[in-house]
Design a protein around this motif. Structure first.
Motif, PDB file in Angstrom:
ATOM      1  N   THR A 195       7.096   9.437   2.742  1.00 12.30           N
ATOM      2  CA  THR A 195       8.540   9.216   2.641  1.00 12.30           C
ATOM      3  C   THR A 195       9.273  10.051   3.682  1.00 12.30           C
ATOM      4  O   THR A 195      10.197   9.565   4.350  1.00 12.30           O
ATOM      5  N   GLY A 196       8.861  11.305   3.839  1.00  7.17           N
ATOM      6  CA  GLY A 196       9.444  12.140   4.882  1.00  7.17           C
ATOM      7  C   GLY A 196       9.175  11.587   6.263  1.00  7.17           C
ATOM      8  O   GLY A 196      10.008  11.719   7.182  1.00  7.17           O
ATOM      9  N   LEU A 197       8.029  10.957   6.440  1.00  8.12           N
ATOM     10  CA  LEU A 197       7.702  10.340   7.723  1.00  8.12           C
ATOM     11  C   LEU A 197       8.669   9.197   8.026  1.00  8.12           C
ATOM     12  O   LEU A 197       9.134   9.035   9.162  1.00  8.12           O
ATOM     13  N   GLY A 198       8.991   8.396   6.996  1.00  8.78           N
ATOM     14  CA  GLY A 198       9.968   7.323   7.189  1.00  8.78           C
ATOM     15  C   GLY A 198      11.341   7.867   7.537  1.00  8.78           C
ATOM     16  O   GLY A 198      12.035   7.326   8.408  1.00  8.78           O
ATOM     17  N   ARG A 199      11.747   8.942   6.867  1.00  9.55           N
ATOM     18  CA  ARG A 199      13.043   9.559   7.183  1.00  9.55           C
ATOM     19  C   ARG A 199      13.055  10.069   8.618  1.00  9.55           C
ATOM     20  O   ARG A 199      14.048   9.922   9.339  1.00  9.55           O
ATOM     21  N   ALA A 200      11.951  10.686   9.027  1.00  8.51           N
ATOM     22  CA  ALA A 200      11.874  11.218  10.385  1.00  8.51           C
ATOM     23  C   ALA A 200      11.928  10.095  11.426  1.00  8.51           C
ATOM     24  O   ALA A 200      12.537  10.246  12.490  1.00  8.51           O
ATOM     25  N   ALA A 201      11.283   8.960  11.106  1.00  7.27           N
ATOM     26  CA  ALA A 201      11.316   7.827  12.034  1.00  7.27           C
ATOM     27  C   ALA A 201      12.742   7.331  12.219  1.00  7.27           C
ATOM     28  O   ALA A 201      13.186   7.069  13.342  1.00  7.27           O
ATOM     29  N   PHE A 202      13.482   7.203  11.092  1.00 10.82           N
ATOM     30  CA  PHE A 202      14.867   6.753  11.228  1.00 10.82           C
ATOM     31  C   PHE A 202      15.716   7.788  11.956  1.00 10.82           C
ATOM     32  O   PHE A 202      16.570   7.427  12.779  1.00 10.82           O
ATOM     33  N   HIS A 236       0.843  -1.197   0.000  1.00  7.11           N
ATOM     34  CA  HIS A 236       0.000   0.000   0.000  1.00  7.11           C
ATOM     35  C   HIS A 236       0.878   1.248   0.000  1.00  7.11           C
ATOM     36  O   HIS A 236       1.971   1.264   0.589  1.00  7.11           O
ATOM     37  N   HIS A 237       0.376   2.309  -0.621  1.00 11.42           N
ATOM     38  CA  HIS A 237       1.178   3.510  -0.855  1.00 11.42           C
ATOM     39  C   HIS A 237       1.829   4.052   0.415  1.00 11.42           C
ATOM     40  O   HIS A 237       3.038   4.314   0.439  1.00 11.42           O
ATOM     41  N   GLY A 238       1.053   4.243   1.476  1.00 11.68           N
ATOM     42  CA  GLY A 238       1.604   4.814   2.703  1.00 11.68           C
ATOM     43  C   GLY A 238       2.694   3.951   3.301  1.00 11.68           C
ATOM     44  O   GLY A 238       3.785   4.433   3.636  1.00 11.68           O
ATOM     45  N   TYR A 239       2.428   2.661   3.423  1.00 15.41           N
ATOM     46  CA  TYR A 239       3.406   1.740   3.994  1.00 15.41           C
ATOM     47  C   TYR A 239       4.687   1.712   3.149  1.00 15.41           C
ATOM     48  O   TYR A 239       5.798   1.807   3.678  1.00 15.41           O
ATOM     49  N   ALA A 240       4.514   1.543   1.841  1.00 13.61           N
ATOM     50  CA  ALA A 240       5.675   1.434   0.955  1.00 13.61           C
ATOM     51  C   ALA A 240       6.512   2.712   0.975  1.00 13.61           C
ATOM     52  O   ALA A 240       7.748   2.660   0.942  1.00 13.61           O
ATOM     53  N   SER A 241       5.847   3.868   1.032  1.00 10.65           N
ATOM     54  CA  SER A 241       6.584   5.129   1.045  1.00 10.65           C
ATOM     55  C   SER A 241       7.332   5.329   2.357  1.00 10.65           C
ATOM     56  O   SER A 241       8.439   5.881   2.378  1.00 10.65           O
ATOM     57  N   ILE A 242       6.748   4.884   3.464  1.00  7.97           N
ATOM     58  CA  ILE A 242       7.454   4.952   4.749  1.00  7.97           C
ATOM     59  C   ILE A 242       8.697   4.069   4.698  1.00  7.97           C
ATOM     60  O   ILE A 242       9.785   4.474   5.137  1.00  7.97           O
ATOM     61  N   LEU A 243       8.546   2.870   4.162  1.00  8.68           N
ATOM     62  CA  LEU A 243       9.706   1.977   4.008  1.00  8.68           C
ATOM     63  C   LEU A 243      10.785   2.638   3.168  1.00  8.68           C
ATOM     64  O   LEU A 243      11.981   2.560   3.494  1.00  8.68           O
ATOM     65  N   GLN A 244      10.391   3.293   2.087  1.00 10.11           N
ATOM     66  CA  GLN A 244      11.353   3.983   1.235  1.00 10.11           C
ATOM     67  C   GLN A 244      12.100   5.060   2.013  1.00 10.11           C
ATOM     68  O   GLN A 244      13.326   5.188   1.906  1.00 10.11           O
ATOM     69  N   GLY A 245      11.368   5.838   2.814  1.00 11.27           N
ATOM     70  CA  GLY A 245      12.005   6.895   3.588  1.00 11.27           C
ATOM     71  C   GLY A 245      12.981   6.363   4.617  1.00 11.27           C
ATOM     72  O   GLY A 245      14.073   6.919   4.794  1.00 11.27           O
ATOM     73  N   VAL A 246      12.595   5.286   5.304  1.00 13.20           N
ATOM     74  CA  VAL A 246      13.510   4.674   6.281  1.00 13.20           C
ATOM     75  C   VAL A 246      14.772   4.195   5.590  1.00 13.20           C
ATOM     76  O   VAL A 246      15.896   4.442   6.047  1.00 13.20           O
TER      77      VAL A 246
END
Length: 345
Positions: free
Chosen positions: A302-309, A80-90
């Motif tokens: 994607t920015g959310l994934g970066r922020a999480a990392f 799903h878009h949200g999940y996949a984009s978070i993974l990309q950001g991390v």
């Protein structure tokens, strides 16, 4: 391969040191962004790294620093878009910091299955990011032992969390509020809502934002139609709503649901936006290319994934305090699928 047909050995840290005319310890300092290296020396080493195609070895760095430079992302979905984009950001942020990323898929929300996956992530060492948008993710976030470094990507909290909660989120409540206000401002009497499942509570933040906008406008509050995550759920909800001629505006909990709703309205002969306006959520890549193109709310997953990392990295490197915080401001993207209601007699 070289001209003799043999595979060329990858460049080592000592090869870089020789090319740059420095010690291998200096190369190590540059790789790890140590402040003691002179700018001219740093530039020379970086140029040698680029020329030789040197790739930093995460295992070697872990051995040198005494730290496990890896992160495991626990998630129930990778498509799903949200999940996949978070993974990309991390992954992007982790790669820039020379961390390796592993993925643990939560195939079930059952307690035993979640506990086993959390244990595998713990055994891998390093830090853990949990995407907690669904029951399996919420359970996994709660199951991570207190001594392990972990960051949760969560739904918008109902109230400000405690300061020790290592969480990041987008402001879904505000996003749904703005999308609903947009449809009401076009002249629609009310806005119907097709909801995505909530992983943490009966009423999601998106539902709360939709409801708040209706209440402020004094508009009737229709019963939300419960959808799923994908187009099939939107199609079923759209067929239900299309039968009611009083429905002139529909907000969908994500763009995949909106895709299904658009198809259902087309099958039932309801023109968009001539008779019914449709708005989605997330601004998935396909949203701008639908016919009509989809009005939606853009969220920076994607920015959310970066922020999480970044938050987890600070904890792992003992360089930052844990602090829960929202990430990015939602942006309403108005396209062709929303317009005024049909003229009345």
């Amino acid at each position: 391969m070289n001209v003799t047909g043999h595979t060329r050995r990858p460049a080592s840290i000592r090869d870089v040191a020789t090319a740059a005319g420095v010690s291998y310890q200096t190369v190590s300092r540059v790789i790890n962004s140590h402040p003691s290296v002179k700018p001219a020396t740093r530039d020379r080493v970086l140029a040698a790294i680029d020329e030789l195609g040197f790739r930093r070895n995460a295992t070697a760095l872990a051995l040198a620093s005494g730290r496990n430079r890896s992160v495991t992302v626990l998630t129930a979905n990778t498509t799903h878009h949200g999940y996949a984009s978070i993974l990309q950001g991390v992954e992007e942020a982790a790669r820039a910091a020379s961390y390796a990323v592993g993925i643990g898929v939560l195939e079930s929300a059952q307690e035993a299955a979640v506990a086993a996956q959390v244990q595998r992530a713990a055994d891998a060492g390093g830090g853990i990011v949990v995407i907690a948008y669904d029951p399996a993710g919420v359970r996994a976030l709660g199951a991570v032992p207190a001594e392990l470094p972990v960051v949760g990507v969560v739904e918008t909290p109902a109230s400000p969390p405690r300061g020790d909660r290592p969480w990041v989120w987008t402001d879904d409540r505000e996003a749904a509020y703005e999308a609903t206000r947009h449809l009401l401002a076009l002249g629609h009497e009310t806005v119907h809502y097709v909801a995505i499942p909530s992983g943490t509570r009966r009423t999601s933040a998106r539902t709360s934002g939709w409801r708040r906008a209706l209440k402020e406008a004094g508009a009737p509050e229709p019963r939300p139609v419960q959808g799923s995550w994908g187009p099939a759920g939107g199609h079923a909800a759209g067929l239900e709503l299309a039968r009611d001629p009083a429905v002139t505006a529909i907000l969908c909990g994500n763009d995949d649901l909106a895709l299904g709703v658009l198809r259902a309205l087309h099958e039932c002969g309801r023109r968009v936006p001539g008779e019914v306006s449709v708005a989605g959520f997330d601004d998935a890549p396909h949203s701008a290319y639908l016919t009509p193109s989809l009005t939606t709310v853009r969220l920076d997953f994607t920015g959310l994934g970066r922020a999480a990392f970044a938050l987890l990295h600070g904890v792992l490197e003992e360089a930052a305090q844990i602090a829960p915080h929202p990430v990015s401001v939602p942006e309403l993207v108005v396209r062709e699928s929303s317009g005024p209601p049909p003229a009345t007699a």
